[in-house]
Enzyme design. Structure first.
Site, PDB file in Angstrom:
ATOM      1  N   ASP A  45       0.840  -1.198   0.000  1.00 44.92           N
ATOM      2  CA  ASP A  45       0.000   0.000   0.000  1.00 44.92           C
ATOM      3  C   ASP A  45       0.877   1.251   0.000  1.00 44.92           C
ATOM      4  O   ASP A  45       1.636   1.490   0.927  1.00 44.92           O
ATOM      5  CB  ASP A  45      -0.883  -0.017   1.259  1.00 44.92           C
ATOM      6  CG  ASP A  45      -1.846   1.159   1.293  1.00 44.92           C
ATOM      7  OD1 ASP A  45      -3.007   0.959   0.896  1.00 44.92           O
ATOM      8  OD2 ASP A  45      -1.436   2.262   1.702  1.00 44.92           O
ATOM      9  N   TYR A  50       3.009   9.863  -0.509  1.00 47.29           N
ATOM     10  CA  TYR A  50       4.092   9.326   0.322  1.00 47.29           C
ATOM     11  C   TYR A  50       5.460   9.620  -0.306  1.00 47.29           C
ATOM     12  O   TYR A  50       6.479   9.512   0.362  1.00 47.29           O
ATOM     13  CB  TYR A  50       3.978   7.805   0.525  1.00 47.29           C
ATOM     14  CG  TYR A  50       2.720   7.306   1.197  1.00 47.29           C
ATOM     15  CD1 TYR A  50       1.853   8.165   1.850  1.00 47.29           C
ATOM     16  CD2 TYR A  50       2.416   5.945   1.195  1.00 47.29           C
ATOM     17  CE1 TYR A  50       0.690   7.685   2.465  1.00 47.29           C
ATOM     18  CE2 TYR A  50       1.272   5.463   1.810  1.00 47.29           C
ATOM     19  CZ  TYR A  50       0.411   6.332   2.432  1.00 47.29           C
ATOM     20  OH  TYR A  50      -0.717   5.842   3.036  1.00 47.29           O
ATOM     21  N   LYS A  75      -2.792   5.966  -4.229  1.00 51.70           N
ATOM     22  CA  LYS A  75      -3.868   6.911  -3.885  1.00 51.70           C
ATOM     23  C   LYS A  75      -3.715   8.252  -4.591  1.00 51.70           C
ATOM     24  O   LYS A  75      -2.589   8.733  -4.783  1.00 51.70           O
ATOM     25  CB  LYS A  75      -3.883   7.144  -2.363  1.00 51.70           C
ATOM     26  CG  LYS A  75      -3.860   5.844  -1.557  1.00 51.70           C
ATOM     27  CD  LYS A  75      -3.958   6.055  -0.064  1.00 51.70           C
ATOM     28  CE  LYS A  75      -3.663   4.751   0.680  1.00 51.70           C
ATOM     29  NZ  LYS A  75      -2.226   4.529   0.907  1.00 51.70           N
ATOM     30  N   HIS A 108      -7.490   9.697  -1.551  1.00 50.70           N
ATOM     31  CA  HIS A 108      -6.746   9.625  -0.285  1.00 50.70           C
ATOM     32  C   HIS A 108      -7.558  10.155   0.894  1.00 50.70           C
ATOM     33  O   HIS A 108      -7.431   9.656   2.018  1.00 50.70           O
ATOM     34  CB  HIS A 108      -5.419  10.383  -0.407  1.00 50.70           C
ATOM     35  CG  HIS A 108      -4.337   9.866   0.480  1.00 50.70           C
ATOM     36  ND1 HIS A 108      -3.025   9.745   0.084  1.00 50.70           N
ATOM     37  CD2 HIS A 108      -4.373   9.415   1.762  1.00 50.70           C
ATOM     38  CE1 HIS A 108      -2.307   9.257   1.085  1.00 50.70           C
ATOM     39  NE2 HIS A 108      -3.103   9.046   2.114  1.00 50.70           N
ATOM     40  N   SER A 146     -10.603   6.632   0.925  1.00 50.06           N
ATOM     41  CA  SER A 146      -9.889   6.528   2.194  1.00 50.06           C
ATOM     42  C   SER A 146     -10.311   7.700   3.075  1.00 50.06           C
ATOM     43  O   SER A 146     -10.560   8.806   2.571  1.00 50.06           O
ATOM     44  CB  SER A 146      -8.378   6.554   1.938  1.00 50.06           C
ATOM     45  OG  SER A 146      -7.663   6.398   3.143  1.00 50.06           O
ATOM     46  N   ASN A 147     -10.417   7.423   4.334  1.00 53.07           N
ATOM     47  CA  ASN A 147     -10.807   8.458   5.309  1.00 53.07           C
ATOM     48  C   ASN A 147     -12.211   8.998   5.069  1.00 53.07           C
ATOM     49  O   ASN A 147     -12.527  10.114   5.473  1.00 53.07           O
ATOM     50  CB  ASN A 147      -9.775   9.598   5.315  1.00 53.07           C
ATOM     51  CG  ASN A 147      -8.399   9.116   5.725  1.00 53.07           C
ATOM     52  OD1 ASN A 147      -8.209   8.676   6.851  1.00 53.07           O
ATOM     53  ND2 ASN A 147      -7.451   9.143   4.796  1.00 53.07           N
ATOM     54  N   ARG A 243      10.161  -7.320  12.629  1.00 53.53           N
ATOM     55  CA  ARG A 243       8.782  -6.884  12.869  1.00 53.53           C
ATOM     56  C   ARG A 243       7.921  -7.055  11.622  1.00 53.53           C
ATOM     57  O   ARG A 243       6.739  -7.403  11.725  1.00 53.53           O
ATOM     58  CB  ARG A 243       8.753  -5.425  13.307  1.00 53.53           C
ATOM     59  CG  ARG A 243       9.363  -5.221  14.675  1.00 53.53           C
ATOM     60  CD  ARG A 243       9.476  -3.755  14.961  1.00 53.53           C
ATOM     61  NE  ARG A 243       9.961  -3.506  16.305  1.00 53.53           N
ATOM     62  CZ  ARG A 243      10.278  -2.294  16.756  1.00 53.53           C
ATOM     63  NH1 ARG A 243      10.166  -1.242  15.956  1.00 53.53           N
ATOM     64  NH2 ARG A 243      10.712  -2.145  17.984  1.00 53.53           N
ATOM     65  N   ASN A 247       4.579  -9.235  11.994  1.00 55.60           N
ATOM     66  CA  ASN A 247       3.277  -8.620  11.744  1.00 55.60           C
ATOM     67  C   ASN A 247       2.421  -9.426  10.765  1.00 55.60           C
ATOM     68  O   ASN A 247       1.211  -9.220  10.692  1.00 55.60           O
ATOM     69  CB  ASN A 247       3.455  -7.187  11.229  1.00 55.60           C
ATOM     70  CG  ASN A 247       4.019  -6.267  12.289  1.00 55.60           C
ATOM     71  OD1 ASN A 247       4.078  -6.625  13.469  1.00 55.60           O
ATOM     72  ND2 ASN A 247       4.451  -5.085  11.879  1.00 55.60           N
TER      73      ASN A 247
HETATM   74  P1  A2P Z   1       9.512   0.330  13.129  1.00 57.90           P
HETATM   75  O1  A2P Z   1       9.371   0.758  11.699  1.00 57.90           O
HETATM   76  O2  A2P Z   1      10.736   0.889  13.779  1.00 57.90           O
HETATM   77  O3  A2P Z   1       9.390  -1.172  13.298  1.00 57.90           O
HETATM   78  P2  A2P Z   1       1.260   1.571  12.579  1.00 57.90           P
HETATM   79  O4  A2P Z   1       1.336   0.455  11.590  1.00 57.90           O
HETATM   80  O5  A2P Z   1       0.114   1.462  13.534  1.00 57.90           O
HETATM   81  O6  A2P Z   1       1.259   2.930  11.917  1.00 57.90           O
HETATM   82  O7  A2P Z   1       2.573   1.523  13.491  1.00 57.90           O
HETATM   83  C1  A2P Z   1       3.837   1.681  12.909  1.00 57.90           C
HETATM   84  C2  A2P Z   1       4.861   1.915  14.002  1.00 57.90           C
HETATM   85  O8  A2P Z   1       4.926   0.771  14.844  1.00 57.90           O
HETATM   86  C3  A2P Z   1       6.238   2.105  13.447  1.00 57.90           C
HETATM   87  O9  A2P Z   1       6.825   3.117  14.236  1.00 57.90           O
HETATM   88  C4  A2P Z   1       6.944   0.780  13.661  1.00 57.90           C
HETATM   89  O10 A2P Z   1       8.310   1.004  13.959  1.00 57.90           O
HETATM   90  C5  A2P Z   1       6.240   0.208  14.845  1.00 57.90           C
HETATM   91  N1  A2P Z   1       6.067  -1.247  14.730  1.00 57.90           N
HETATM   92  C6  A2P Z   1       5.595  -1.914  13.666  1.00 57.90           C
HETATM   93  N2  A2P Z   1       5.506  -3.224  13.909  1.00 57.90           N
HETATM   94  C7  A2P Z   1       5.940  -3.407  15.173  1.00 57.90           C
HETATM   95  C8  A2P Z   1       6.099  -4.546  15.998  1.00 57.90           C
HETATM   96  N3  A2P Z   1       5.782  -5.768  15.557  1.00 57.90           N
HETATM   97  N4  A2P Z   1       6.585  -4.358  17.247  1.00 57.90           N
HETATM   98  C9  A2P Z   1       6.897  -3.140  17.691  1.00 57.90           C
HETATM   99  N5  A2P Z   1       6.775  -2.013  16.946  1.00 57.90           N
HETATM  100  C10 A2P Z   1       6.307  -2.142  15.705  1.00 57.90           C
END
Ligand code: A2P
Length: 270
Positions: A45, A50, A75, A108, A146-147, A243, A247
């Protein structure tokens, strides 16, 4: 991870998308996108606003993954509310991405970011007619917004032909946008959730941490899984490879009791 939702036009959309908001263009966006694709994400996405479409597109091309296995969203900038502006912006995104078609093209926001809440209903209808042309021509395989809140959607639906396939909104535990989400469901519009971790704001939440411990998962994984339990498509973002992997590793099921406990949490992130 390659599990999909089906849009109202039959198009499959991978259930977890990789969000790229705030990831700077160049090596940051390239590396994060490439890592996500290597780890199995097939849905990316981005947005013209961006500024990272070219890096995202390059990473996608370099991945060697067949185009038809990928789902790419971009977007139209929120500030663009004219037909000619929309046509130009789509061509610019297309050139930046250099991936042939787009899979989902979104307005957007219903209003420019500098004037949130202002009335651009006529402008949204005008650009939506361009979206319908692009959709009919196969330049984008689906179209959405979006939004958009319920009033924005009602106006657009009342004055145009193609019902948006998706509505991407800020959605996380404690900020579940119940009215908009219900309206989307009634009209077969997929709700996509951006900032599923509340841009990091949920990560220290102790109640979520208690639930996460029961499943041997992290707070982030529970927060992302919660969207899937609600049939909302999560768009987590991270630039950290471990991460990015975690995720998307959310193939567990939250019990009804735990979902109810999460439903009851209030937004403490603002
Ligand atoms: P980073 O890029 O340093 O991993 P959102 O998706 O709600 O916008 O949140 C994004 C933020 O959360 C980013 O700052 C990211 O930092 C952090 N983040 C993303 N995944 C994780 C995770 N699994 N654990 C901790 N922080 C995470």
């Amino acid at each position: 991870l390659i599990d999909t939702f089906t849009l109202s036009n039959g198009l499959h959309i991978p259930k977890i998308g990789f969000g790229t908001w705030q990831i700077p263009s160049g090596s940051d966006a390239y590396d994060a996108t490439k890592t996500a694709l290597d780890l199995g994400y097939r849905h990316i996405d981005t947005a013209l606003a961006y500024g990272n479409e070219a890096s995202v597109g390059e990473a996608v091309r370099d991945s060697g993954i067949p185009r038809d296995e990928l789902f790419i969203t971009t977007k139209l900038p929120a500030e663009v509310k004219t037909a000619s502006g929309a046509r130009d912006a789509f061509e610019e995104s297309s050139r930046n991405l250099d991936l042939g078609h787009v899979d989902l093209y979104l307005i957007h926001a219903p209003w420019p970011w500098s004037d949130m809440g202002s009335d651009h209903r006529d402008g949204n209808v005008e650009v939506w007619k361009v979206f319908e042309e692009l959709y009919d021509a196969g330049r984008t395989k689906s179209v959405g917004v979006s939004n958009f809140a319920v009033a924005d959607l009602e106006d657009l639906l009342g004055r145009t032909d193609v019902v948006p396939h998706a509505n991407q909104i800020r959605w996380f535990i404690g900020n579940t946008q119940d009215e908009t989400t219900a309206f989307d469901r009634e009209h077969d519009i997929l709700t996509e959730g951006y900032s599923p971790l509340a841009t990091g704001g949920l990560l220290e939440n102790e109640q979520i941490a208690e639930i996460a411990a029961k499943y041997d998962k992290s707070v982030a994984q529970v927060a992302i899984r919660y969207l899937l339990e609600k049939d909302v498509l999560p768009l987590p973002k991270s630039t950290t490879p471990s991460r990015i992997a975690a995720n998307a590793d959310v193939d567990f099921v939250l019990s009804a009791d735990d979902v109810a406990a999460l439903d009851a949490l209030e937004d403490t992130t603002n």
